[in-house]
Design a protein around this motif. Structure first.
Motif, PDB file in Angstrom:
ATOM      1  N   ARG A  99       1.026  -1.351  -0.050  1.00  0.00           N
ATOM      2  CA  ARG A  99      -0.228  -0.167  -0.181  1.00  0.00           C
ATOM      3  C   ARG A  99       1.070   1.096  -0.148  1.00  0.00           C
ATOM      4  O   ARG A  99       1.916   1.011   0.710  1.00  0.00           O
ATOM      5  CB  ARG A  99      -0.679   0.204   1.115  1.00  0.00           C
ATOM      6  CG  ARG A  99      -2.377   1.135   1.640  1.00  0.00           C
ATOM      7  CD  ARG A  99      -2.952   1.265   2.384  1.00  0.00           C
ATOM      8  NE  ARG A  99      -3.672   2.467   2.769  1.00  0.00           N
ATOM      9  CZ  ARG A  99      -3.579   2.756   3.664  1.00  0.00           C
ATOM     10  NH1 ARG A  99      -2.825   3.381   4.635  1.00  0.00           N
ATOM     11  NH2 ARG A  99      -4.399   3.864   3.432  1.00  0.00           N
ATOM     12  N   ILE A 100       0.533   2.033  -0.836  1.00  0.00           N
ATOM     13  CA  ILE A 100       1.274   3.398  -0.912  1.00  0.00           C
ATOM     14  C   ILE A 100       0.472   4.664  -0.653  1.00  0.00           C
ATOM     15  O   ILE A 100      -0.695   4.614  -1.327  1.00  0.00           O
ATOM     16  CB  ILE A 100       1.887   3.426  -2.540  1.00  0.00           C
ATOM     17  CG1 ILE A 100       2.665   2.604  -2.926  1.00  0.00           C
ATOM     18  CG2 ILE A 100       2.560   5.099  -3.088  1.00  0.00           C
ATOM     19  CD1 ILE A 100       2.427   2.036  -4.167  1.00  0.00           C
ATOM     20  N   THR A 101       0.435   5.161  -0.146  1.00  0.00           N
ATOM     21  CA  THR A 101       0.125   6.408   0.493  1.00  0.00           C
ATOM     22  C   THR A 101       0.605   7.467   0.120  1.00  0.00           C
ATOM     23  O   THR A 101       2.282   7.851   0.631  1.00  0.00           O
ATOM     24  CB  THR A 101      -0.601   6.654   2.258  1.00  0.00           C
ATOM     25  OG1 THR A 101       0.916   7.046   2.957  1.00  0.00           O
ATOM     26  CG2 THR A 101      -1.552   5.362   2.493  1.00  0.00           C
ATOM     27  N   SER A 102       0.036   8.768  -0.129  1.00  0.00           N
ATOM     28  CA  SER A 102       1.025   9.894   0.304  1.00  0.00           C
ATOM     29  C   SER A 102       0.048  11.113   0.702  1.00  0.00           C
ATOM     30  O   SER A 102      -1.216  11.351   1.353  1.00  0.00           O
ATOM     31  CB  SER A 102       0.697  10.709  -1.337  1.00  0.00           C
ATOM     32  OG  SER A 102      -0.586  10.773  -2.118  1.00  0.00           O
ATOM     33  N   LEU A 103       1.135  11.897   1.256  1.00  0.00           N
ATOM     34  CA  LEU A 103      -0.033  13.364   1.774  1.00  0.00           C
ATOM     35  C   LEU A 103       1.395  14.503   0.581  1.00  0.00           C
ATOM     36  O   LEU A 103       1.980  14.553   0.751  1.00  0.00           O
ATOM     37  CB  LEU A 103       0.571  13.161   2.902  1.00  0.00           C
ATOM     38  CG  LEU A 103       0.789  14.475   3.620  1.00  0.00           C
ATOM     39  CD1 LEU A 103      -0.840  14.590   4.368  1.00  0.00           C
ATOM     40  CD2 LEU A 103       1.640  14.756   5.299  1.00  0.00           C
ATOM     41  N   CYS A 104       0.186  15.383   0.425  1.00  0.00           N
ATOM     42  CA  CYS A 104       0.584  17.057   0.931  1.00  0.00           C
ATOM     43  C   CYS A 104      -0.181  17.980   0.968  1.00  0.00           C
ATOM     44  O   CYS A 104      -1.301  18.044   1.591  1.00  0.00           O
ATOM     45  CB  CYS A 104       0.258  16.951  -1.175  1.00  0.00           C
ATOM     46  SG  CYS A 104       1.628  15.835  -2.624  1.00  0.00           S
ATOM     47  N   LYS A 105       0.958  18.887   1.501  1.00  0.00           N
ATOM     48  CA  LYS A 105      -0.131  19.870   1.995  1.00  0.00           C
ATOM     49  C   LYS A 105       0.296  21.219   1.440  1.00  0.00           C
ATOM     50  O   LYS A 105       1.806  21.332   1.489  1.00  0.00           O
ATOM     51  CB  LYS A 105       0.440  20.401   3.942  1.00  0.00           C
ATOM     52  CG  LYS A 105      -0.078  18.831   4.162  1.00  0.00           C
ATOM     53  CD  LYS A 105       0.195  18.712   5.861  1.00  0.00           C
ATOM     54  CE  LYS A 105      -0.104  20.166   6.766  1.00  0.00           C
ATOM     55  NZ  LYS A 105       1.171  19.207   7.991  1.00  0.00           N
TER      56      LYS A 105
END
Length: 162
Positions: A99-105
């Motif tokens: 599982r690949i997760t990404s977060l951008c802010k």
């Protein structure tokens, strides 16, 4: 509900949305993707025995770079001053996948969903590239936005959860 496509002008031509008058707000988006692979490949990655080294480290950097380059890849996306990009991996051997997760802010006038999606997808593509010699049957799927915060619509989470 009558929703207009905001990337189409009154003539039906592609148009970058004008965000000049939008208020700056704290914006966040999280996305995920999955790459399915053989048990042997998962074990090789988990034990650090892959002949190309730490495939997660390379895929993480690729995902971070991809988020920053989103407007170069997707024509009508605004160039953004991202303040945080994270890409993480979770081995799920019982499901035969990573599982690949990404977060951008950022603090800005437009959302970061496309950047989060781009980060997750390029990280998955990079894992595929690094592992294809040992497992050409891998499959990438499940790319989706999990959550977004900020802007006029506020907080949204995928109805199926994270």
């Amino acid at each position: 509900m009558d929703k207009q496509f905001s990337h189409i002008d009154h003539r039906g031509s592609a148009n970058m949305v004008d965000v000049t008058e939008k208020h700056i707000s704290q914006r966040l988006a999280q996305a995920e993707a999955f790459i399915y692979m053989s048990a042997e490949t998962l074990t090789m990655i988990e034990q650090g025995n892959h002949h190309k080294g730490d495939v997660f480290a390379v895929a993480r950097i690729a995902g971070i770079q991809a988020a920053k380059k989103t407007p170069e890849l997707i024509p009508l996306c605004h160039p953004l001053m991202l303040t945080k990009i994270a890409v993480d991996f979770e081995l799920q051997p019982q499901l035969g996948r990573v599982r690949i997760t990404s977060l951008c802010k950022l603090a800005g006038q437009t959302g970061v969903e496309m950047e989060a999606l781009t980060a997750a997808s390029v990280a998955a593509l990079t894992l595929f590239d690094m592992c294809k010699a040992v497992d050409p049957t891998m499959t990438i799927s499940g790319l989706r936005v999990l959550e977004k915060q900020g802007g006029k619509t506020g907080h949204w989470q995928h109805p199926e959860g994270a």
